[in-house]
Design a protein around this motif. Sequence first.
Motif, PDB file in Angstrom:
ATOM      1  N   SER A 253      31.068   4.070  32.938  1.00  0.00           N
ATOM      2  CA  SER A 253      30.058   4.255  33.987  1.00  0.00           C
ATOM      3  C   SER A 253      29.456   5.659  34.006  1.00  0.00           C
ATOM      4  CB  SER A 253      30.664   3.946  35.357  1.00  0.00           C
ATOM      5  OG  SER A 253      31.100   2.607  35.419  1.00  0.00           O
ATOM      6  N   ALA A 254      29.591   6.378  32.894  1.00  0.00           N
ATOM      7  CA  ALA A 254      29.117   7.766  32.856  1.00  0.00           C
ATOM      8  C   ALA A 254      27.647   7.887  33.249  1.00  0.00           C
ATOM      9  CB  ALA A 254      29.339   8.354  31.464  1.00  0.00           C
ATOM     10  N   TYR A 255      26.824   6.899  32.883  1.00  0.00           N
ATOM     11  CA  TYR A 255      25.406   6.957  33.216  1.00  0.00           C
ATOM     12  C   TYR A 255      24.956   5.745  34.027  1.00  0.00           C
ATOM     13  CZ  TYR A 255      24.229  11.223  30.779  1.00  0.00           C
ATOM     14  OH  TYR A 255      24.141  12.542  30.419  1.00  0.00           O
ATOM     15  N   ALA A 256      25.877   5.097  34.693  1.00  0.00           N
ATOM     16  CA  ALA A 256      25.514   3.969  35.553  1.00  0.00           C
ATOM     17  C   ALA A 256      24.840   4.480  36.825  1.00  0.00           C
ATOM     18  CB  ALA A 256      26.758   3.163  35.910  1.00  0.00           C
ATOM     19  N   GLU A 257      24.038   3.632  37.430  1.00  0.00           N
ATOM     20  CA  GLU A 257      23.501   3.889  38.758  1.00  0.00           C
ATOM     21  C   GLU A 257      24.522   3.361  39.769  1.00  0.00           C
ATOM     22  OE1 GLU A 257      20.479   5.417  39.413  1.00  0.00           O
ATOM     23  OE2 GLU A 257      20.400   5.781  37.254  1.00  0.00           O
ATOM     24  N   TYR A 258      24.599   4.018  40.931  1.00  0.00           N
ATOM     25  CA  TYR A 258      25.589   3.635  41.937  1.00  0.00           C
ATOM     26  C   TYR A 258      24.914   3.235  43.246  1.00  0.00           C
ATOM     27  CZ  TYR A 258      29.689   5.129  39.282  1.00  0.00           C
ATOM     28  OH  TYR A 258      30.679   5.231  38.337  1.00  0.00           O
ATOM     29  N   GLU A 259      25.534   2.252  43.916  1.00  0.00           N
ATOM     30  CA  GLU A 259      25.135   1.859  45.268  1.00  0.00           C
ATOM     31  C   GLU A 259      26.398   1.771  46.115  1.00  0.00           C
ATOM     32  OE1 GLU A 259      22.367   1.389  46.814  1.00  0.00           O
ATOM     33  OE2 GLU A 259      20.788   0.904  45.343  1.00  0.00           O
ATOM     34  N   PHE A 260      26.475   2.608  47.143  1.00  0.00           N
ATOM     35  CA  PHE A 260      27.571   2.540  48.096  1.00  0.00           C
ATOM     36  C   PHE A 260      27.021   1.944  49.392  1.00  0.00           C
ATOM     37  CE2 PHE A 260      28.556   6.158  45.290  1.00  0.00           C
ATOM     38  CZ  PHE A 260      29.806   5.762  44.817  1.00  0.00           C
TER      39      PHE A 260
ATOM     40  N   VAL B 273      34.125  -5.169  23.923  1.00  0.00           N
ATOM     41  CA  VAL B 273      33.156  -6.219  23.594  1.00  0.00           C
ATOM     42  C   VAL B 273      32.046  -6.310  24.631  1.00  0.00           C
ATOM     43  CG1 VAL B 273      34.842  -7.585  22.320  1.00  0.00           C
ATOM     44  CG2 VAL B 273      34.508  -8.001  24.766  1.00  0.00           C
ATOM     45  N   LEU B 274      32.036  -5.426  25.617  1.00  0.00           N
ATOM     46  CA  LEU B 274      31.070  -5.483  26.707  1.00  0.00           C
ATOM     47  C   LEU B 274      30.116  -4.297  26.665  1.00  0.00           C
ATOM     48  CD1 LEU B 274      33.545  -6.294  29.632  1.00  0.00           C
ATOM     49  CD2 LEU B 274      32.173  -7.948  28.336  1.00  0.00           C
ATOM     50  N   PRO B 275      28.886  -4.476  27.143  1.00  0.00           N
ATOM     51  CA  PRO B 275      28.003  -3.321  27.301  1.00  0.00           C
ATOM     52  C   PRO B 275      28.457  -2.499  28.502  1.00  0.00           C
ATOM     53  CG  PRO B 275      26.961  -5.263  28.233  1.00  0.00           C
ATOM     54  CD  PRO B 275      28.234  -5.742  27.563  1.00  0.00           C
ATOM     55  N   ASP B 276      28.098  -1.247  28.539  1.00  0.00           N
ATOM     56  CA  ASP B 276      28.414  -0.417  29.701  1.00  0.00           C
ATOM     57  C   ASP B 276      27.674  -0.936  30.930  1.00  0.00           C
ATOM     58  OD1 ASP B 276      30.030   1.204  28.190  1.00  0.00           O
ATOM     59  OD2 ASP B 276      28.521   2.776  27.907  1.00  0.00           O
ATOM     60  N   PRO B 277      28.256  -0.775  32.129  1.00  0.00           N
ATOM     61  CA  PRO B 277      27.555  -1.231  33.333  1.00  0.00           C
ATOM     62  C   PRO B 277      26.298  -0.408  33.600  1.00  0.00           C
ATOM     63  CG  PRO B 277      29.540  -0.017  33.916  1.00  0.00           C
ATOM     64  CD  PRO B 277      29.582  -0.211  32.434  1.00  0.00           C
ATOM     65  N   ASP B 278      25.274  -1.085  34.037  1.00  0.00           N
ATOM     66  CA  ASP B 278      24.036  -0.411  34.438  1.00  0.00           C
ATOM     67  C   ASP B 278      24.088  -0.004  35.904  1.00  0.00           C
ATOM     68  OD1 ASP B 278      22.527  -0.993  31.914  1.00  0.00           O
ATOM     69  OD2 ASP B 278      22.869  -3.052  32.565  1.00  0.00           O
ATOM     70  N   LEU B 279      24.729  -0.839  36.706  1.00  0.00           N
ATOM     71  CA  LEU B 279      24.790  -0.630  38.148  1.00  0.00           C
ATOM     72  C   LEU B 279      26.213  -0.874  38.629  1.00  0.00           C
ATOM     73  CD1 LEU B 279      23.395  -0.292  40.965  1.00  0.00           C
ATOM     74  CD2 LEU B 279      23.006  -2.782  40.917  1.00  0.00           C
ATOM     75  N   VAL B 280      26.738   0.068  39.407  1.00  0.00           N
ATOM     76  CA  VAL B 280      28.054  -0.087  40.020  1.00  0.00           C
ATOM     77  C   VAL B 280      27.862  -0.126  41.531  1.00  0.00           C
ATOM     78  CG1 VAL B 280      30.362   0.888  40.337  1.00  0.00           C
ATOM     79  CG2 VAL B 280      29.194   1.134  38.132  1.00  0.00           C
ATOM     80  N   VAL B 281      28.397  -1.163  42.161  1.00  0.00           N
ATOM     81  CA  VAL B 281      28.276  -1.345  43.607  1.00  0.00           C
ATOM     82  C   VAL B 281      29.659  -1.226  44.239  1.00  0.00           C
ATOM     83  CG1 VAL B 281      27.632  -2.937  45.464  1.00  0.00           C
ATOM     84  CG2 VAL B 281      26.284  -2.874  43.335  1.00  0.00           C
ATOM     85  N   ARG B 282      29.743  -0.469  45.332  1.00  0.00           N
ATOM     86  CA  ARG B 282      30.981  -0.455  46.116  1.00  0.00           C
ATOM     87  C   ARG B 282      30.658  -0.855  47.547  1.00  0.00           C
ATOM     88  NH1 ARG B 282      36.290   3.149  46.155  1.00  0.00           N
ATOM     89  NH2 ARG B 282      37.299   2.116  47.899  1.00  0.00           N
ATOM     90  N   THR B 283      31.368  -1.849  48.031  1.00  0.00           N
ATOM     91  CA  THR B 283      31.179  -2.289  49.403  1.00  0.00           C
ATOM     92  C   THR B 283      32.115  -1.524  50.341  1.00  0.00           C
ATOM     93  OG1 THR B 283      32.803  -4.068  49.126  1.00  0.00           O
ATOM     94  CG2 THR B 283      30.503  -4.603  48.636  1.00  0.00           C
ATOM     95  N   SER B 284      31.899  -1.670  51.638  1.00  0.00           N
ATOM     96  CA  SER B 284      32.770  -1.196  52.729  1.00  0.00           C
ATOM     97  C   SER B 284      32.483   0.207  53.233  1.00  0.00           C
ATOM     98  CB  SER B 284      34.257  -1.267  52.348  1.00  0.00           C
ATOM     99  OG  SER B 284      34.689  -0.098  51.684  1.00  0.00           O
ATOM    100  N   GLY B 285      31.511   0.915  52.666  1.00  0.00           N
ATOM    101  CA  GLY B 285      31.147   2.229  53.181  1.00  0.00           C
ATOM    102  C   GLY B 285      31.868   3.397  52.547  1.00  0.00           C
TER     103      GLY B 285
END
Length: 241
Positions: free
Chosen positions: A202-209, A178-190
Amino acid sequence: MFKPIRDTDGPDHVAIIMDGNGRWAQKRMRPRLFGHHAGAKRVREIVEACPDLGVRYLTIFAFSTENWKRTQTEVAGLMSLFRRYITQEAKALKAENVRVRFIGDRTRLDKKLLTLMDELEQLTACCDGVNLTIALNYGGRDEVARATRRLAHDVAAGRLDPDEVNEETLPRYLDTHVLPDPDLVVRTSGEARISNFLLWQSAYAEYEFIDTLWPDFSAEEFGRLVKSYGKRERRYGAVPA
């Protein structure tokens, strides 16, 4: 000529791997559970920041299918924390018009926690503000396996033609259907890995580490990441002519 897609309005759906609670606590010479409690408090600030940033969907990774490998003390403490969080935050989430959903395999969770999860989902079912999805006992591979099993049962029962199974069919069986795919995936802690989180979605999500430990992740930093996303060009496999 190909015109790259630029998401100037920012991401509609942000998913966060909330990592670093244990290290945050250890730096302060405190037990790991102290860090998990600090991390739980941070969730409220990030949820409250979503409306002003235009983020309608927020998915957070609370506990993975692999986290059962941690010490019995830490796992028990986390389960107690989840029960406490739901109990303490339920009314506030409802008042702030936040709809809460849980994804993951519920079969290993205790009955009291399951009851609280069901009650929170029912309590906020009519809310139409931020959609908060909490991944609890969740693993991307486990989710795809469970989805495939349900799909196979439908094929065996004659409810689904095998020739109709494609990349548009399977998502209907996922926890996130029932949800749209994520546009942005963020991972904290390095850490620069996705740790079995939303593998299909998340096949085409943007990532921020980012290096920030989760308990230190502020609404201001969240806002900067959301705004930075708007400058990215999303080509979805295409290239300029």
